[in-house]
Structure formats: structure tokens, C-alpha cells
Enzyme design. Structure first.
Site, PDB file in Angstrom:
ATOM      1  N   GLU A 259       1.438  -0.307  10.055  1.00  0.00           N
ATOM      2  CA  GLU A 259      -0.020  -0.561   9.981  1.00  0.00           C
ATOM      3  C   GLU A 259      -0.810   0.655  10.470  1.00  0.00           C
ATOM      4  O   GLU A 259      -1.860   0.528  11.094  1.00  0.00           O
ATOM      5  CB  GLU A 259      -0.403  -1.863  10.687  1.00  0.00           C
ATOM      6  CG  GLU A 259       0.181  -3.063   9.954  1.00  0.00           C
ATOM      7  CD  GLU A 259      -0.617  -4.327  10.064  1.00  0.00           C
ATOM      8  OE1 GLU A 259      -1.817  -4.263  10.362  1.00  0.00           O
ATOM      9  OE2 GLU A 259      -0.029  -5.393   9.812  1.00  0.00           O
TER      10      GLU A 259
ATOM     11  N   LEU B 221       0.841  -1.196   0.000  1.00  0.00           N
ATOM     12  CA  LEU B 221       0.000   0.000   0.000  1.00  0.00           C
ATOM     13  C   LEU B 221       0.882   1.256   0.000  1.00  0.00           C
ATOM     14  O   LEU B 221       0.696   2.158  -0.814  1.00  0.00           O
ATOM     15  CB  LEU B 221      -0.904  -0.018   1.248  1.00  0.00           C
ATOM     16  CG  LEU B 221      -1.862   1.156   1.441  1.00  0.00           C
ATOM     17  CD1 LEU B 221      -2.970   1.154   0.394  1.00  0.00           C
ATOM     18  CD2 LEU B 221      -2.513   1.099   2.840  1.00  0.00           C
ATOM     19  N   THR B 222       1.853   1.272   0.891  1.00  0.00           N
ATOM     20  CA  THR B 222       2.672   2.467   1.131  1.00  0.00           C
ATOM     21  C   THR B 222       3.587   2.786  -0.039  1.00  0.00           C
ATOM     22  O   THR B 222       4.132   1.887  -0.676  1.00  0.00           O
ATOM     23  CB  THR B 222       3.525   2.239   2.406  1.00  0.00           C
ATOM     24  OG1 THR B 222       2.641   1.955   3.482  1.00  0.00           O
ATOM     25  CG2 THR B 222       4.376   3.446   2.741  1.00  0.00           C
TER      26      THR B 222
ATOM     27  N   ARG C  15      19.979  -8.932  40.593  1.00  0.00           N
ATOM     28  CA  ARG C  15      20.987  -7.874  40.615  1.00  0.00           C
ATOM     29  C   ARG C  15      21.167  -7.356  42.058  1.00  0.00           C
ATOM     30  O   ARG C  15      20.200  -6.850  42.661  1.00  0.00           O
ATOM     31  CB  ARG C  15      20.547  -6.738  39.691  1.00  0.00           C
ATOM     32  CG  ARG C  15      21.414  -5.512  39.730  1.00  0.00           C
ATOM     33  CD  ARG C  15      22.775  -5.766  39.107  1.00  0.00           C
ATOM     34  NE  ARG C  15      23.494  -4.503  38.970  1.00  0.00           N
ATOM     35  CZ  ARG C  15      24.792  -4.459  38.696  1.00  0.00           C
ATOM     36  NH1 ARG C  15      25.496  -5.575  38.527  1.00  0.00           N
ATOM     37  NH2 ARG C  15      25.388  -3.284  38.570  1.00  0.00           N
TER      38      ARG C  15
HETATM   39  N1  CAA Z   1     -13.621  -0.057   6.246  1.00  0.00           N
HETATM   40  C1  CAA Z   1     -14.312   0.086   5.079  1.00  0.00           C
HETATM   41  N2  CAA Z   1     -14.313   1.234   4.364  1.00  0.00           N
HETATM   42  C2  CAA Z   1     -13.580   2.249   4.833  1.00  0.00           C
HETATM   43  C3  CAA Z   1     -12.849   2.183   6.035  1.00  0.00           C
HETATM   44  C4  CAA Z   1     -12.894   0.977   6.760  1.00  0.00           C
HETATM   45  N3  CAA Z   1     -12.235   0.842   7.909  1.00  0.00           N
HETATM   46  N4  CAA Z   1     -12.227   3.366   6.235  1.00  0.00           N
HETATM   47  C5  CAA Z   1     -12.566   4.155   5.224  1.00  0.00           C
HETATM   48  N5  CAA Z   1     -13.386   3.487   4.365  1.00  0.00           N
HETATM   49  C6  CAA Z   1     -14.020   3.985   3.152  1.00  0.00           C
HETATM   50  C7  CAA Z   1     -14.885   5.204   3.470  1.00  0.00           C
HETATM   51  O1  CAA Z   1     -16.179   4.818   3.867  1.00  0.00           O
HETATM   52  C8  CAA Z   1     -14.882   5.940   2.156  1.00  0.00           C
HETATM   53  O2  CAA Z   1     -15.806   5.304   1.296  1.00  0.00           O
HETATM   54  P1  CAA Z   1     -16.787   6.127   0.304  1.00  0.00           P
HETATM   55  O3  CAA Z   1     -15.921   6.624  -0.793  1.00  0.00           O
HETATM   56  O4  CAA Z   1     -17.763   5.094  -0.162  1.00  0.00           O
HETATM   57  O5  CAA Z   1     -17.400   7.237   1.098  1.00  0.00           O
HETATM   58  C9  CAA Z   1     -13.493   5.671   1.612  1.00  0.00           C
HETATM   59  O6  CAA Z   1     -13.037   4.480   2.255  1.00  0.00           O
HETATM   60  C10 CAA Z   1     -12.518   6.776   1.911  1.00  0.00           C
HETATM   61  O7  CAA Z   1     -12.456   6.954   3.295  1.00  0.00           O
HETATM   62  P2  CAA Z   1     -11.842   8.251   3.990  1.00  0.00           P
HETATM   63  O8  CAA Z   1     -12.421   9.481   3.366  1.00  0.00           O
HETATM   64  O9  CAA Z   1     -11.996   8.087   5.458  1.00  0.00           O
HETATM   65  O10 CAA Z   1     -10.312   8.150   3.523  1.00  0.00           O
HETATM   66  P3  CAA Z   1      -9.059   9.012   3.937  1.00  0.00           P
HETATM   67  O11 CAA Z   1      -8.315   9.335   2.720  1.00  0.00           O
HETATM   68  O12 CAA Z   1      -9.479  10.139   4.848  1.00  0.00           O
HETATM   69  O13 CAA Z   1      -8.151   7.951   4.741  1.00  0.00           O
HETATM   70  C11 CAA Z   1      -7.264   6.874   6.696  1.00  0.00           C
HETATM   71  C12 CAA Z   1      -8.509   7.361   5.905  1.00  0.00           C
HETATM   72  C13 CAA Z   1      -7.868   6.145   7.891  1.00  0.00           C
HETATM   73  C14 CAA Z   1      -6.415   8.030   7.180  1.00  0.00           C
HETATM   74  C15 CAA Z   1      -6.434   5.916   5.836  1.00  0.00           C
HETATM   75  O14 CAA Z   1      -5.763   6.612   4.796  1.00  0.00           O
HETATM   76  C16 CAA Z   1      -5.402   5.152   6.641  1.00  0.00           C
HETATM   77  O15 CAA Z   1      -5.740   4.166   7.297  1.00  0.00           O
HETATM   78  N6  CAA Z   1      -4.122   5.565   6.612  1.00  0.00           N
HETATM   79  C17 CAA Z   1      -3.048   4.801   7.205  1.00  0.00           C
HETATM   80  C18 CAA Z   1      -2.523   3.797   6.217  1.00  0.00           C
HETATM   81  C19 CAA Z   1      -1.859   2.617   6.856  1.00  0.00           C
HETATM   82  O16 CAA Z   1      -2.311   2.097   7.866  1.00  0.00           O
HETATM   83  N7  CAA Z   1      -0.788   2.144   6.251  1.00  0.00           N
HETATM   84  C20 CAA Z   1      -0.125   0.992   6.722  1.00  0.00           C
HETATM   85  C21 CAA Z   1       0.558   0.285   5.606  1.00  0.00           C
HETATM   86  S1  CAA Z   1       0.706  -1.426   5.875  1.00  0.00           S
HETATM   87  C22 CAA Z   1       2.024  -1.682   6.879  1.00  0.00           C
HETATM   88  O17 CAA Z   1       2.519  -0.838   7.522  1.00  0.00           O
HETATM   89  C23 CAA Z   1       2.398  -3.098   6.931  1.00  0.00           C
HETATM   90  C24 CAA Z   1       3.691  -3.522   7.500  1.00  0.00           C
HETATM   91  O18 CAA Z   1       4.759  -3.114   7.128  1.00  0.00           O
HETATM   92  C25 CAA Z   1       3.657  -4.582   8.491  1.00  0.00           C
END
Ligand code: CAA
Length: 380
Positions: free
Chosen positions: A364, A125-126, A268
Site C-alpha cells: 500500500e 494497481l501494481t 524466563r
Molecule cells: N487523492 C486524489 N487525487 C490525487 C491524490 C489523492 N490522494 N494523489 C494524487 N492525486 C491526483 C493529483 O491531484 C493529480 O491530479 P491532476 O492530474 O488533476 O493534477 C494526479 O492524481 C496525479 O498526481 P501526482 O502528479 O501526484 O502523481 P504521481 O505520478 O507523482 O504519483 C504517488 C503520486 C503518490 C507517488 C503515487 O504514484 C503513489 O501513491 N504511489 C504508490 C502506489 C501504491 O501505494 N501502491 C500500492 C499498491 S496496493 C497494495 O500494495 C495492496 C496490497 O497488496 C495489500
């Protein structure tokens, strides 16, 4: 220990995992950290013991464990070695988009080799310019006949370059924001897929964090997950379900640091008595243990909400991940302090635990993003 609602079989399984972690994982932890090499032997161990099979349903070669059992397994492994715990957490993370949104054919093809541990999974994703703002991604996927052509790159990908199966998120329609993001299963051998830089990190050193590069990468159209535009929701729904696993990794690290601080403070001797006789140390240990127990309750609660099919669990996943990782940072810092000079040296694992804990506040979704998810749910 928090009250848990595991079946008898799962209780036996978790006890077995605790033993395996103590006997087989703990002795490797310092070396894994020191060499920074991916521990293939630990991956094999988890595969042979069916630990990697836990998150997968039986019809796809898994053992269909509850999410509660999965988080407890991640906790027990991470208590000894956070890199090894992460192998299970990321197998679940990388596979969840397929479990959630895959069609029968995709599930039959990809899940069994992931459940057996023959293949590793990754979650892409990132990007360099899109972390917390996941929707700001630039990777594009353009349909061309029976293929999609992907161009762009993903950064900080756990298992990046090792995973055969990569759940990749890309823009199929850049004009419509989150609704223009789609999810694909991308195999490591697809033409145009390559691996860029491998990161040198502060902690979880044995886990490989890599860059994935797509240069006219050809992905069969049948590898689209769900429909075009479903990708962002698939990513969010996945993270809702896997964040308790990162909470569990943090919880395991914190428990490991507490175990160490307790045993060290009893042994200790300073001023002719164990340092554990000092109320100053006792109060630190009491606070550490209380934080660990509170984190455990939040992590187990979020997992059980998922198992019970509750709808409104997103904020509880975020609370579990956020609180447990903040506690892990506090508790490992206190463990280093209690061990004093020894805590700062590589001779003892306290400093490794502190370095490992830090990432759990970041990946995450940073803990700032978790607070945002919680607050949005409260205020909607
Ligand atoms: N479940 C289902 N749908 C969801 C949802 C959820 N939890 N959260 C948002 N949505 C949907 C919304 O309903 C919306 O849908 P519609 O278009 O139908 O209205 C759409 O998604 C967009 O939602 P937002 O407007 O809330 O989106 P946003 O751009 O404001 O982003 C955020 C929300 C929560 C900030 C999100 O961008 C986020 O979670 N960011 C963090 C990303 C992240 O966690 N990255 C981790 C990468 S993985 C990793 O790190 C793995 C590793 O190395 C181990």
C-alpha cells in the site's frame, strides 16, 4: 489504550472480535504460516461473524461500521495472525473503488456478496514495472462496442486468483499520463482473465499473492468505474482511506510481539531470576510499549479523521501507515532479541511476527512513498 470514540455497540463488537481472535484465530496462526495455504476457515469465520461486513453500508448488506472500528478489528485480528487481519484489510481495499466511484447498479450488484464474504475482492494497481510509480503501468483497455478489451498484467496482487471481484486500473489513453488511467470491475470469470505466478513470500504466508493476466480480456463497458480517466484518482483516494488499515495490521503485529515479550521475560529464568528483573530488558519493553501506543494514536486518529469527513487527511493516513509499520519492524525485532535463541526458532511466534511485519513497510505504498506524500502535503 488510546482514547477512542466508538459507540457502545462498536465497543461491544470490538471486544467480541478480541475474544474470537484469541479463541479461534490464535490457535491457527502457526499452521497458516507453516502451510502457506489461504485460510478459508478464517475467511468463513470473519464472514459468519459479520466482520467482513464492517466496511460496507447497511444498504448494501454491510453493517456500516466506522473506519475506527474497522481498524480496531484489523488490529485485534493481526495481533494473533497477520494473515487473517489482512483478509479484512484487503476486502476493504478491493471494494473501496466501487464504494467510492461505483454507480448504483454496480454497487447493488457487487457490494452485497462482498459484504457477506461470499466473494473476495482484490485491488489491481501494481505491475512488474510499476510499483511506487503507479502511473507507469502498461496494461491497456481499448473500447470496442459495448466492451473494453484489456491487455497486460498485474503483479503482487493480494487475493490474486482467489478474488471474484478485481478493481483493475488500466490505460484508456496512454498519451496523457495519470489522466489516461481508468478503473474497471473485472470478474474472475470474464473471458481472457487468467492467473499467472503465485508468489512464495517471506511472511503473511497464508495470504495468496498472485499475478493477474489479461489477454484480450472482455470487460463490459458498464463495468467502468466513474468516467474514463478517473482511475488514478480513484486509486489514490482508495489508498488514502485504506492505509490506516495497514497501519492497524502493523499495530496488531507489534502489540502481539509486545504481549509475547512481556510474558516471556517474566517467565524466563537466567542467573536465578526472571530476565524481566534486568533493567536492560525493562527499558526495551518500555520503549516497545511507547512505540506501540504512539502508533495506535496515529492509526486511530487517521481513521477518525476519515469518519469525521475531514478533507485533508491524506498525509495523516500516510503517517499512520508509515509510523506503525516502522514500529512493528522495531518491536518484532526486539521481541526476537528478548526471546533470544527461542525467538529465532519457529517454536515461538516472534520470528513469524518479524517476517509478517516487514511487508507492512512495503505494501500500500512503500514508507518512502508515504514520506513523499507527507512532504508534498507540507510543502504545497
Ligand atoms: N487523492 C486524489 N487525487 C490525487 C491524490 C489523492 N490522494 N494523489 C494524487 N492525486 C491526483 C493529483 O491531484 C493529480 O491530479 P491532476 O492530474 O488533476 O493534477 C494526479 O492524481 C496525479 O498526481 P501526482 O502528479 O501526484 O502523481 P504521481 O505520478 O507523482 O504519483 C504517488 C503520486 C503518490 C507517488 C503515487 O504514484 C503513489 O501513491 N504511489 C504508490 C502506489 C501504491 O501505494 N501502491 C500500492 C499498491 S496496493 C497494495 O500494495 C495492496 C496490497 O497488496 C495489500
Amino acid at each position: 489504550m488510546a482514547v477512542s470514540h466508538l459507540s457502545e455497540d462498536e465497543q461491544t463488537l470490538i471486544e467480541a472480535i478480541r475474544e474470537i481472535a484469541l479463541e479461534r484465530v490464535a490457535p491457527r496462526a502457526a499452521e497458516i504460516d507453516h502451510t502457506g495455504e489461504f485460510p478459508w476457515d478464517m475467511k468463513e469465520l470473519l464472514a459468519q461473524q459479520d466482520i467482513l461486513a464492517m466496511p460496507f453500508p447497511t444498504e448494501y448488506g454491510g453493517i456500516g461500521a466506522s473506519e475506527l472500528a474497522v481498524v480496531m478489528a484489523i488490529e485485534e485480528l493481526s495481533r494473533q495472525c497477520a494473515t487473517t487481519g489482512l483478509i479484512l484489510a484487503v476486502q476493504q481495499l478491493g471494494s473501496f473503488p466501487i464504494l467510492l466511484a461505483g454507480n448504483e447498479e454496480q454497487k447493488q450488484k457487487y457490494l452485497p456478496p462482498l459484504a457477506s464474504g461470499e466473494w473476495l475482492a482484490a485491488f489491481g494497481l501494481t505491475e512488474a514495472g510499476s510499483g511506487s510509480d503507479a502511473a507507469a503501468m502498461k496494461t491497456v483497455a481499448v473500447r470496442s462496442g459495448d466492451k473494453y478489451i484489456l491487455n497486460g498484467s498485474k503483479r503482487f496482487i493480494t487475493n490474486g486468483g482467489l478474488a471474484q471481484v478485481n478493481s483493475i486500473f488500466a490505460l484508456t489513453d496512454p498519451k496523457i499520463g495519470t489522466r489516461g488511467i481508468s478503473a474497471f470491475i473485472v470478474e474472475k470469470d470474464f473471458p481472457g482473465f487468467s492467473v499467472g505466478r503465485i508468489e512464495d513470500k517471506m511472511g503473511i504466508k497464508g495470504s495468496q499473492t498472485g499475478e493477474l493476466i489479461f489477454t484480450d480480456c472482455e470487460v463490459p463497458a458498464e463495468n467502468l468505474l466513474g468516467r474514463e480517466g478517473d482511475g488514478f484518482k480513484i486509486a489514490m483516494m482508495t489508498l488514502d482511506r485504506t492505509r490506516p488499515g495497514i497501519g492497524a495490521q502493523a499495530l496488531g503485529i507489534a502489540q502481539g510481539a509486545l504481549d509475547l515479550a512481556v510474558s516471556y521475560s517474566k517467565q524466563r529464568i537466567q542467573f536465578n531470576r526472571p530476565i524481566a528483573d534486568n533493567q536492560g530488558i525493562q527499558f526495551m519493553l518500555a520503549d516497545m510499549a511507547t512505540g506501540v501506543e504512539a502508533a495506535r494514536l496515529l492509526v486511530y486518529n487517521a481513521a477518525e479523521m476519515i469518519d469525521n469527513g475531514e478533507q485533508d487527511f491524506s498525509r495523516y493516513s500516510s503517517m499512520a501507515k508509515m509510523f506503525a509499520s516502522d514500529i512493528a519492524m522495531d518491536v518484532t525485532g526486539d521481541a526476537v532479541q528478548i526471546l533470544g535463541g527461542y525467538g529465532y526458532m519457529k517454536e515461538y511466534p516472534a520470528e513469524r511476527m518479524m517476517r509478517d511485519a516487514k511487508i507492512t513497510q512495503i505494501y500500500e505504498g512503500t514508507n518512502q512513498i508515504q514520506r513523499l506524500v507527507i512532504a508534498r502535503a507540507l510543502l504545497e
